[in-house]
Structures are given as C-alpha cells and as structure tokens.
Design a protein around this motif. Sequence first.
Motif, mmCIF file in Angstrom:
data_model
loop_
_atom_site.group_PDB
_atom_site.id
_atom_site.type_symbol
_atom_site.label_atom_id
_atom_site.label_comp_id
_atom_site.label_asym_id
_atom_site.label_seq_id
_atom_site.Cartn_x
_atom_site.Cartn_y
_atom_site.Cartn_z
ATOM 1 N N PRO A 216 4.175 1.934 -9.940
ATOM 2 C CA PRO A 216 4.568 1.484 -8.592
ATOM 3 C C PRO A 216 3.775 2.182 -7.496
ATOM 4 O O PRO A 216 3.292 3.301 -7.664
ATOM 5 C CB PRO A 216 6.041 1.887 -8.527
ATOM 6 N N GLU A 217 3.677 1.503 -6.357
ATOM 7 C CA GLU A 217 3.035 2.102 -5.189
ATOM 8 C C GLU A 217 3.984 3.060 -4.477
ATOM 9 O O GLU A 217 3.548 3.963 -3.770
ATOM 10 C CB GLU A 217 2.582 1.010 -4.213
ATOM 11 N N LYS B 219 -0.016 7.709 -4.260
ATOM 12 C CA LYS B 219 1.144 6.837 -4.085
ATOM 13 C C LYS B 219 2.217 7.548 -3.260
ATOM 14 O O LYS B 219 2.204 8.772 -3.134
ATOM 15 C CB LYS B 219 1.705 6.410 -5.444
ATOM 16 N N THR B 220 3.124 6.761 -2.733
ATOM 17 C CA THR B 220 4.182 7.314 -1.877
ATOM 18 C C THR B 220 5.384 7.705 -2.733
ATOM 19 O O THR B 220 5.808 6.937 -3.599
ATOM 20 C CB THR B 220 4.617 6.274 -0.826
ATOM 21 N N SER B 221 5.929 8.899 -2.466
ATOM 22 C CA SER B 221 7.078 9.388 -3.240
ATOM 23 C C SER B 221 8.221 9.761 -2.303
ATOM 24 O O SER B 221 8.001 10.420 -1.276
ATOM 25 C CB SER B 221 6.697 10.608 -4.074
ATOM 26 N N PHE C 139 10.141 -0.890 7.938
ATOM 27 C CA PHE C 139 8.848 -1.538 7.747
ATOM 28 C C PHE C 139 8.131 -0.916 6.559
ATOM 29 O O PHE C 139 8.217 0.285 6.316
ATOM 30 C CB PHE C 139 7.971 -1.373 8.994
ATOM 31 N N ILE C 140 7.438 -1.757 5.804
ATOM 32 C CA ILE C 140 6.503 -1.289 4.777
ATOM 33 C C ILE C 140 5.147 -1.907 5.093
ATOM 34 O O ILE C 140 5.043 -3.144 5.234
ATOM 35 C CB ILE C 140 6.961 -1.693 3.360
ATOM 36 N N ASP C 141 4.155 -1.046 5.232
ATOM 37 C CA ASP C 141 2.816 -1.499 5.621
ATOM 38 C C ASP C 141 2.857 -2.300 6.918
ATOM 39 O O ASP C 141 2.128 -3.287 7.095
ATOM 40 C CB ASP C 141 2.179 -2.353 4.511
ATOM 41 N N GLY C 142 3.769 -1.907 7.819
ATOM 42 C CA GLY C 142 3.870 -2.574 9.115
ATOM 43 C C GLY C 142 4.610 -3.898 9.090
ATOM 44 O O GLY C 142 4.717 -4.576 10.110
ATOM 45 N N GLU D 228 0.818 -1.218 0.000
ATOM 46 C CA GLU D 228 0.000 0.000 0.000
ATOM 47 C C GLU D 228 0.848 1.263 0.000
ATOM 48 O O GLU D 228 0.453 2.281 -0.557
ATOM 49 C CB GLU D 228 -0.929 0.001 1.214
ATOM 50 N N GLY D 229 2.023 1.224 0.685
ATOM 51 C CA GLY D 229 2.920 2.360 0.561
ATOM 52 C C GLY D 229 3.351 3.055 1.825
ATOM 53 O O GLY D 229 4.103 4.031 1.755
#
Length: 583
Positions: free
Chosen positions: A493-494, A524-526, A396-399, A334-335
Amino acid sequence: MKSIFTLKEYFYKYKNMYILGILWLVIVDGLQLAIPKILGRITDALQANAVTKADIVKYALAIVLISIMVAFFRFLWRMYIIGGSRYMEYDLRNRFFSHLQTLSREFYDEHKTGDLMAHATNDINAIRMATGPGVVMLIDAIFLFTAIIILMIKTIDVKLTIIALMPLPFMIFTVTRFGRIIHNRFMKVQEAFSRLTEMVQENIAGIRVIKSFVQESQEIKEFDRISRYNVEMNVRLIKVWGFFFPLIQFLSSLSFMLVLGYGGIQVIYGDISLGDFIAFNSYLLLLLWPMMALGWVINLLQRGAASMDRVNTILNISPGIKDEPDVEDVKNIEGSISFNHLTFSYKDNQPLALKDINIEIPPGYFLGIVGRVGSGKSTLVKLLLRIYKVGNGEIFIDGKDINRMPLRILRENIGYVPQESFLFSTTVGENISLGNPEASTDQITAAAKIAHIYEDILDFPKGFDTPVGERGITLSGGQKQRIALARALIKDPEILILDDALSAVDTSTEEAILKDLKDFMKDKTSIVISHRISTIKDADEIIFLEEGSIAERGNHQELLNRKGLYYRLYQKQLLEEKLELED
C-alpha cells in the motif's frame, strides 16, 4: 402480499421454467379429470349389463395409461417449478449477501449477526416455499376448481353443482380472515427464531469468556428462556393453523353432505344416472384438494410475504458509504493526507469524538498518534478509510476530497491493521494473501518475514497450509496481529495504518518489526497509533489526542522538552519498564 411482487424480476428471469412447469402441471390436472368420467361410464355400463371383458380391459388400460402419463408429467412440473424456485432462492440469497457486503459499519453496529443469519437462511427458505410449492398449489387450486366446476355444470347437473358450492362463500371469508392472522404470527415466529440464532451465535463466539467466568448454567437458563419464547411463538401460529385447516376441511365436507342428500334423490327419481352421480362425487373429491390447497396456499404465501417483508427491510437500506455520482477518475494514490477542521460524532446525541482536527501529512511521512483510551485515535483513521462518513470538516488525499474518490481505489491503496485482528477460518497462507489474492508464494513469504511471523509459520504443522481455526483461535494474540500485518503489507500500500496493531507483541519483536517496516515503507506514508511511546518515538511528527482534540504535537524530543501530557506518559512507561525488569 405486495412484498411477493418484489420477486417479479426473478419470475421474469426464470419465466420459461415456470411457463413450462405450469404447462406440465395443467396437463397433469387435465389427465386427472378424465378418470372420474371413465368411472362414470363403467358404472352406467355395468348397471345396464352392457359391459364385456374387452370393455373392462380397455377401461383399465386407459386408467393405467393416464396414471403413467400423470407420473411422467408430474416429474416434469416438479423439475421446472420447484427447480425454478431453487434458482430463485439461489439468486435472492446471493443478492442478499452481496447487499450485506455494501452496507457500512453503522449498519453492523445496529444489527446483530444472528438476526442477519436468520434472514439469509430461514426467511429466504420461506420465500422459496412460497415461490415453489406455493405456486404449484395456487395453479392447482385455480385450474382444478375452474375445470371441475365447468365439467360438473356441462356434463352432469347445474343445480347439483350450485348446491355443492354453497359452502364456498364461508370458505373465502375464513381464508381471508385467517390469512392476516397467519401473516402477523409468522412475523413473530421469524423474529423469535432470529433471537434464538443471535444467542447461539454469540455464545459459540464467546464460549471462552463464558467458561472463564463459569457462566454456563446462567447461559443455559437464558437459552431456555429464549428457546421457550421461540416455541411459544410457533405454538401461537400452530394454534391458528391447526384450527384453520380442519375448518377448511369441515366446510369442504359440507359439500359432500349436500351432494349425497340432493344427488341421491336425483338418482332415485332418475334425473341423473348412477354413473353421473359417481362421476360427480369423484369430481367433488378432486375439488376437495383445491379447496384444501387454498388453505395451504394462503399459509405458504403469507409466510413468504412475511419473510419477504423482513428481507426487503434489509435490501431497502442504502449503503451509508458509497461512490457518489460526482466521483473523480482517480487511478492511484501518492500518499499525501490532509485533515482540515475535522469534527465528528458517531451519533447526533453523543459527545464529539473528534474536535477541529488539522493535520498535514506529506508523502512518505511517518505520523505517530498517542493518547488515552477513547481519545479518538481509532476514529481518526476510520474516517480516513471512509468506514464512517466524514462529519464537519474535510479529509484530502493527494489534494482530492476522499468523498469524491472511488472507494475501491481509496481502500486498495491503504493497508490497515486494527488492534483486534480478525482471521478467517482458512489457512495461514490464504489469510495473508487476502490482501492480494493473486500473490505468489514468494510474495507471501516476503510479507511474512517483514511481519516477523515467518519463523512461527515454519513451526506450524503444515506451514502456510496450516488451518488457523475459527477467528484464528489456534494462534496467540501476537501471532494473529503479525499475520494481519502481513496481510496488509502484501498489498504494497501507499499508505499504511497500524492501529495499536502490535499491542500483543513483545517489545523486542516489535522493535524488529518496526525496523523492517521502516525500510519497507521508506517512500510510503505511515500512520501508527500506539499506547507505547517506544513504538512511535521515531515518527516525523507525533500528535497527542486528548478528548478528541490535539493537545500536543511535535517530534519525540520536542514533546519531551515541553514536559506536558506526552512527557508524563513517557515517564510513567519508563517507570513501568523499570519495575518489570526488577521483577
């Protein structure tokens, strides 16, 4: 020699080819053994005046027929044994290349491209020679030697056979002794070839730098030195091999001298017939080949073993970055990103590249990173991509801990554009679609438009089908960066990471790209790293890295109000822009 046994899985895979090839080879050797016996019978019959024209025709036809059969079965064993070695070479080279794809960045930091190329070409070719011609000569030597000795003993004379084999112990000692020397010297030859390959590869890749600094003469001298060393290592091997082969031939010739002396006396006294003596000498001639082939076999096997040792050294290196046994079943990202007390050093004896980094990035967040050269900006995102192992601390990504995420899922959902954009020697369109090989023409075009390279591509001779040359040499720095950006965008990409990826693009084009990227990356995450504050001033949060630590953080206005490092860098860039406008 143990290294050759690491090929057992390939021998097993192609066992049917090798078994059939060896069968045809043994048939050829068996047929060859019949000719000396025929010659012996002809000689005895001629001596007894008991030969008719019909007998001569019969014997001649028998020899011709045997020769035809030898030629036919020789073709078969070449197809099966040499063919099997070619398939084995194909598999081993694919395995080697596939293994290189799994190795982490640290491996490539320590190994030169030229050396790896030498492994993939010269070393694997030496292994193929050991598993092809080497196997042929080994079977030839074993079968012919055994069969000829048996025939000599059973059909002619035991004493004469023993006398003919008297030089054999000296040959075994010579082969054993020289085998070790050949192995060690061939290792040096392969290492010298690797150094030569390394220099050629580096010079071709850096030819523009060499010409810019007018260093052609110096590089030619250096190449001459390395090339001379390569020749010297080969000559050292040739000296041993050059002495080894004639020595084997000399020891083999001693058998003839002994046989001619003792065998001639036996013929005179009538202990054996002239035909048997001629047959014995014919067998001895055939025996010379396995004796000499033994030298070739040792040479090929030792070279193959030396090369297999070098290849195994690479194959035995485990990937530093790989999916762990406890990897989680993650389907998508998810990002959201979290850096918790992250500390990292490239090597134990080097200073810390990052010190106690703590950052929280929600999904859809725009994080800007700025700082001096060497402050750890690129290191931070490389750790997020797991290009290097995470040191102390966690990401961590998405926890989920990225160390427990499938590597493929992690990287498929991150679009990464480094400052030094690498393009492959193919077309513009294929370079863009690398991120999504199944992309349609419309998708490629859309990515090119967002990256603001579309208009440039239309001006190219063949549009998207225009070859870019090696490493994109036909393009400008800004064009390469924008193609690399389009390659990342086509993945949809996310998480998008731009690591100073627009440094070679002019300010107005950069602003246009960032405007379109803002719409594209809306949810989205940048993460954008830049030395230009204008690139990251609209970020939700900006962090200023200084010697691996977060010195300042906040949005653009908050950082300006603090009048610290960020403020001074901003004022400096404003002054530089003003001076450029005045010029």
